[in-house]
Write an enzyme that holds these catalytic residues in place. Sequence first.
Site: not given
Length: 300
Positions: A53, A97, A120
């Site tokens: 990422k 994460q 997200d």
Amino acid sequence: MAQLIDGKALSAQVLQQVAADVALLKAEYGIVPTLAVVLVGEDPASQVYVRNKLKRSAEAGIGSREHRLNRDTTQQELGQLIEALNHDPEVHGILVQLPLPSQLDEDVVIASIHPDKDVDGFHPLNVGALAAGRDTLVPCTPQGCMIMLNQVYPDLSGKHAVVVGRSNIVGKPMAMLLLQANCTVTVVHSRTQNIAAVCRNADIVIAAAGRMELVDADWIKPGATVIDVGINAIEVDGKRKLIGDVAFDSVFPVAGAITPVPGGVGPMTIACLLLNTTRALKRQLTAHPDKASVAVAANG
Ligand code: NAD
């Protein structure tokens, strides 16, 4: 034989769009869209995901902040970091994460991220907005799947789509996006009876069960489009290999279009994360026009 939907090539196109957006935001407002990535602990798969990422962010011109916290981090410590990032005007997207170590409550952590910075798309407000069909920050993996599906069907209206899996991060938001695109949607899961028969009726099958090669040719109507979200890691001759939820060799001759693993949904997910970061900044600029004028003034 199926058309191969190339996630690598398609994600490169999305990343070009992101890079163009970044350049525009920089020129117009003097702001570099910036993503904060928080990693707690040393889970090897999470470390790989975070590294990828950050690499892609840099390539697209997105700024990044990496926050690595040790495995024993408390709920309060993580909460304090997120609160600081929520208030940091130079951070526009926050990604924590997952999975988190067991002492941390994921629901609490997700709900503590400011919804406008929730790249997200997991915050309950964004989940609700998606369910209500409003414009919002949408989870990256289903968003990537939709871009792939649009390659095959520019108009998805009236297609029967079956989503295999009902998780909050893939299955449920996937079903919402397909509904928004006017598909007839069926969600199947671990308790569903006769899954193969349900899938055989589908024009589109999205496999997101986390079960290696669960979907085989018997599940697929000839000509159907098959999107394989699954990532199952195995060791072959001491090397890590990724296998999807679809038995690719069996399904490929039957399907009309199919995504590979690796090189399918995975790269699209990262591309959509960066797309969400520029979107998050745009939403913040619209919600707080003063921020835009301050940034412009500060940069002459
Ligand atoms: P999850 O474990 O949270 O959910 C799996 C879902 O599949 C559950 O709803 C369960 O009911 C259903 N399921 C399990 N076994 C089943 C079976 N035999 N038949 C039908 N349904 C079954 O998983 P998740 O987070 O949604 O992820 C699913 C898969 O997608 C995993 O392999 C994960 O690694 C992968 N994934 C990939 C990406 C990507 O970027 N490519 C992103 C997220 C997740």
